[in-house]
Enzyme design. Sequence first.
Site, mmCIF file in Angstrom:
data_model
loop_
_atom_site.group_PDB
_atom_site.id
_atom_site.type_symbol
_atom_site.label_atom_id
_atom_site.label_comp_id
_atom_site.label_asym_id
_atom_site.label_seq_id
_atom_site.Cartn_x
_atom_site.Cartn_y
_atom_site.Cartn_z
ATOM 1 N N ARG A 83 33.571 20.005 55.834
ATOM 2 C CA ARG A 83 33.829 19.617 55.669
ATOM 3 C C ARG A 83 34.338 18.127 55.229
ATOM 4 N NH1 ARG A 83 36.751 22.057 53.206
ATOM 5 N NH2 ARG A 83 37.547 24.227 54.839
ATOM 6 N N TYR A 134 25.686 17.789 55.425
ATOM 7 C CA TYR A 134 26.440 19.239 56.226
ATOM 8 C C TYR A 134 26.306 20.554 54.295
ATOM 9 C CZ TYR A 134 29.848 22.601 57.376
ATOM 10 O OH TYR A 134 30.091 23.560 57.976
ATOM 11 N N GLY A 135 26.281 21.945 55.377
ATOM 12 C CA GLY A 135 26.753 22.757 54.751
ATOM 13 C C GLY A 135 27.348 22.423 53.366
ATOM 14 N N LYS A 151 30.615 26.051 48.270
ATOM 15 C CA LYS A 151 32.064 26.268 47.554
ATOM 16 C C LYS A 151 32.868 25.142 46.741
ATOM 17 C CE LYS A 151 33.569 27.926 51.378
ATOM 18 N NZ LYS A 151 33.894 28.505 52.636
ATOM 19 N N HIS A 192 38.348 32.964 48.117
ATOM 20 C CA HIS A 192 37.664 32.383 49.590
ATOM 21 C C HIS A 192 37.913 33.943 50.548
ATOM 22 C CE1 HIS A 192 37.571 30.136 52.807
ATOM 23 N NE2 HIS A 192 36.905 29.875 52.810
ATOM 24 N N SER A 211 39.058 28.479 56.392
ATOM 25 C CA SER A 211 38.266 28.403 56.839
ATOM 26 C C SER A 211 37.961 28.511 58.685
ATOM 27 C CB SER A 211 37.661 27.145 56.776
ATOM 28 O OG SER A 211 37.961 27.146 55.006
ATOM 29 N N ALA A 212 36.785 29.662 59.092
ATOM 30 C CA ALA A 212 37.228 29.577 60.648
ATOM 31 C C ALA A 212 38.528 30.534 61.366
ATOM 32 C CB ALA A 212 37.480 28.364 61.551
ATOM 33 N N CYS A 213 39.046 31.060 59.979
ATOM 34 C CA CYS A 213 40.224 32.403 60.402
ATOM 35 C C CYS A 213 39.369 33.297 60.434
ATOM 36 C CB CYS A 213 40.648 31.870 59.431
ATOM 37 S SG CYS A 213 41.817 30.261 60.347
ATOM 38 N N ASN A 251 34.185 37.808 60.740
ATOM 39 C CA ASN A 251 34.637 38.995 61.918
ATOM 40 C C ASN A 251 35.340 40.408 61.402
ATOM 41 O OD1 ASN A 251 34.015 38.200 65.232
ATOM 42 N ND2 ASN A 251 34.564 36.078 63.882
ATOM 43 N N ASP A 302 32.309 34.900 52.333
ATOM 44 C CA ASP A 302 33.512 34.057 52.461
ATOM 45 C C ASP A 302 33.668 34.258 51.034
ATOM 46 O OD1 ASP A 302 33.715 32.287 53.575
ATOM 47 O OD2 ASP A 302 32.146 30.549 51.898
ATOM 48 N N ARG A 315 26.749 25.819 62.765
ATOM 49 C CA ARG A 315 26.439 27.578 61.792
ATOM 50 C C ARG A 315 25.483 28.320 62.339
ATOM 51 N NH1 ARG A 315 31.161 28.591 58.098
ATOM 52 N NH2 ARG A 315 32.834 26.826 58.792
ATOM 53 N N ASP A 365 39.297 45.964 66.386
ATOM 54 C CA ASP A 365 40.644 46.818 66.549
ATOM 55 C C ASP A 365 41.445 46.504 65.099
ATOM 56 O OD1 ASP A 365 40.144 48.363 69.322
ATOM 57 O OD2 ASP A 365 40.285 46.828 70.150
HETATM 58 P P1 GTP Z 1 34.736 30.217 57.532
HETATM 59 O O1 GTP Z 1 33.267 30.397 57.527
HETATM 60 O O2 GTP Z 1 34.843 29.280 57.868
HETATM 61 O O3 GTP Z 1 34.777 30.667 56.165
HETATM 62 O O4 GTP Z 1 35.127 30.927 58.917
HETATM 63 P P2 GTP Z 1 35.635 32.692 58.686
HETATM 64 O O5 GTP Z 1 36.518 32.930 57.872
HETATM 65 O O6 GTP Z 1 34.455 33.510 58.197
HETATM 66 O O7 GTP Z 1 35.499 32.909 60.184
HETATM 67 P P3 GTP Z 1 34.666 33.567 61.348
HETATM 68 O O8 GTP Z 1 34.535 34.957 61.497
HETATM 69 O O9 GTP Z 1 33.644 33.115 61.681
HETATM 70 O O10 GTP Z 1 35.976 33.350 63.154
HETATM 71 C C1 GTP Z 1 36.388 32.554 63.535
HETATM 72 C C2 GTP Z 1 36.915 32.119 64.529
HETATM 73 O O11 GTP Z 1 38.232 33.118 64.353
HETATM 74 C C3 GTP Z 1 36.279 32.573 65.452
HETATM 75 O O12 GTP Z 1 35.681 31.701 67.079
HETATM 76 C C4 GTP Z 1 36.201 34.245 65.806
HETATM 77 O O13 GTP Z 1 35.475 34.546 67.474
HETATM 78 C C5 GTP Z 1 37.490 33.615 65.811
HETATM 79 N N1 GTP Z 1 37.792 34.771 65.543
HETATM 80 C C6 GTP Z 1 37.692 36.051 64.350
HETATM 81 N N2 GTP Z 1 38.207 37.607 64.557
HETATM 82 C C7 GTP Z 1 39.731 37.332 65.036
HETATM 83 C C8 GTP Z 1 40.413 38.183 66.018
HETATM 84 O O14 GTP Z 1 40.289 38.592 65.491
HETATM 85 N N3 GTP Z 1 40.972 37.771 67.181
HETATM 86 C C9 GTP Z 1 40.926 36.533 67.480
HETATM 87 N N4 GTP Z 1 41.840 35.672 68.649
HETATM 88 N N5 GTP Z 1 39.730 35.391 66.983
HETATM 89 C C10 GTP Z 1 39.120 35.774 66.378
HETATM 90 C C1 SPV Z 2 34.457 27.218 55.359
HETATM 91 O O1 SPV Z 2 34.706 25.444 55.762
HETATM 92 O O2 SPV Z 2 35.218 28.014 54.661
HETATM 93 C C2 SPV Z 2 33.004 27.812 55.282
HETATM 94 C C3 SPV Z 2 31.993 27.512 55.969
HETATM 95 O O3 SPV Z 2 33.265 28.810 55.351
HETATM 96 S S1 SPV Z 2 31.747 25.811 54.316
HETATM 97 O O4 SPV Z 2 30.382 26.348 53.896
HETATM 98 O O5 SPV Z 2 31.194 23.911 55.118
HETATM 99 O O6 SPV Z 2 32.555 25.737 53.564
HETATM 100 MN MN MN Z 3 34.829 29.666 54.556
#
Ligand code: GTP
Ligand code: SPV
Ligand code: MN
Length: 594
Positions: free
Chosen positions: A69, A197-198, A206, A226, A248-250, A254, A277, A377, A503
């Site tokens: 993004r 891009y997505g 989004k 979100h 995002s990516a936090c 998972n 999401d 992705r 965990d």
């Molecule tokens: P968006 O799709 O961008 O909104 O991301 P998201 O919030 O769904 O994040 P996602 O679950 O894809 O995790 C992103 C990254 O964080 C990955 O590389 C995971 O391996 C890492 N991650 C997720 N959960 C944990 C956790 O509990 N501990 C650690 N250390 N890393 C984690």
């Molecule tokens: C984010 O960035 O929070 C995502 C991926 O979930 S995107 O659809 O590119 O926004």
């Molecule tokens: Mn997201």
Amino acid sequence: MPSNKAVREWIKEMAKMTCPDRIVWIDGSDAQRDELRAEACSTGEMIKLNQDLLPGCYLHRTAINDVARVEARTFICTKTKEDAGNINNWIEPGECYSRLSKLFKNSMKGRTMYVIPYSMGIVGSDFAKYGIELTDSIYVVLNMLIMTRVGNDVLEAIGDGDGFIKGLHSKAQLDEANRYIVHFPEDNTIWSVNSGYGGNVLLGKKCFALRIASFLGRKEGWMAEHMLILGVEFPDGQIKYVCAAFPSACGKTNLAMLIPPEVYRKKGYKVWTVGDDIAWLRIGSDGRLWAMNPENGFFGVAPGTNEKSNPNALATTREGAIFTNVCHNLDNNTVWWEGLDNDPPKNAVNWKGEKWDYRKYDKADKINTSGAHPNSRFTAVATNCPCLSSEFNNPAGVPVSAIIFGGRRAKTAPLVYQSTSWQNGTFVGSIMASETTAAAAGAIGVVRRDPMAMRPFVGYNMGDYWQHWLDMGKVIPNPPKIFHVNWFRTDSDGNFIWPGFGDNLRVVEWILKRCAGEIDADLSPIGYLPKPEDINIEGLDIGTDTVKELLSVDRASWLEDIGNIRDFYALVGDRVPAELHKELNQLEARLKKD
Ligand code: GTP
Ligand code: SPV
Ligand code: MN
């Protein structure tokens, strides 16, 4: 072509501007999808993967300057600048339409315009909202077919109305300098140009389900957030639901798909995924807050997804998935990414489309040396998910016991704490901070304030958004409790202290026990902290001392944060609710006491 006049005239107007060679209506059928897949493969837009190992799966590479993004190129175009607020980029709507019309002019010449009628939520249900996306990208069509509910029944549901969201997308020349992701919330309109891009182009996600929907939610008395939605099934069969907002990516995907640790599995705990999401939240007739997932698939981060960290996500991608910017294993025509396994392919093409040598991988320069882009992705069909909740297709969604905020913080934030009220919880959301990730263009690992994980996604003034949170709290008779978590605290060597992933259920269990009023907690300056012995560490190789460390609150670093929060509130400006200033002053006073 439907009889709806608003739909017909709008498409006619957009086609006049973009000049496609032809217009194709997407009907949601498998036959049409298969034709489009074949066409995309014939032009090289998609690569068909090994159909024995990955049936129905395809690979796509975006332009190398178009992999995330672009927040700097994302705009909220309300009539007044104040209504968009200081956190959003703004252009006056008339000026913006005219600037972008020039970029869209003839942009589909020699191309096909696809018309995608889609629904966010269950078609025909009370809480569904509809959109039509016009695009010149087959990749977008194939992704929308997974991520949303597409088809003629959507046109029937729109009927004669004009309440649908009008989305226009053109790859145009993929020109970075003229890339725009623009929202006109007052016109129910989204225009996106020069990206493939997505998050910039799948306009249901989004752009609609967060930016436009947050604007609508404020007007109509609900919330677009979100957030993942997850159900925890207890050994007695009872299921409780939580929503969690992480940037995002936090870790949303998972957490949403987590597999309980063995000690929990043995006792009979299960986890069910409702969404990973986005959550649309509204007040149910029972006085509780209900959450529904408007999407129909998962657009998840590939790197780090493996058999151990997230087997459910991996299983979800084994059929009918689209992989974007991952590494292509030429030996068996499958895909690979960093963190999938310890066996990188020897004969491979990286995310840029170049021959890739895994031995040159350098953690300090991931973008240039990794096989998969850090923001590569998968787009996966929700119903493939082994732990998909039986409520996934329930149009009403699920009742929410807890809202969890969280960020990626190496230091300040403890593993978990609980706010003391809805107002205090709103404050906790408003001061969220997190280290930036590869999900958006720009520097990585820099701490920035990301309130409610919505900084890039609020479709109006952030101060008004916080006010809406406070207002909602006053009218939800039985609101969820609000918590904050941080899975990412590191030790002096930079290693994560908390094991994370499955965990994390140990923390969610504490949260749900607090919601049920089953356990006590210690009141600290920032809120309620667990008694260390109440976080179940059975089966883990960390001791109570580590839990204590994870729960510690360092007043000096919190006080440092206070200054940063003040600056951020000042940036948000004069629409920050007085209640939040008061909460901030009170927090500072509590931190300074003794
Ligand atoms: P968006 O799709 O961008 O909104 O991301 P998201 O919030 O769904 O994040 P996602 O679950 O894809 O995790 C992103 C990254 O964080 C990955 O590389 C995971 O391996 C890492 N991650 C997720 N959960 C944990 C956790 O509990 N501990 C650690 N250390 N890393 C984690
Ligand atoms: C984010 O960035 O929070 C995502 C991926 O979930 S995107 O659809 O590119 O926004
Ligand atoms: Mn997201």
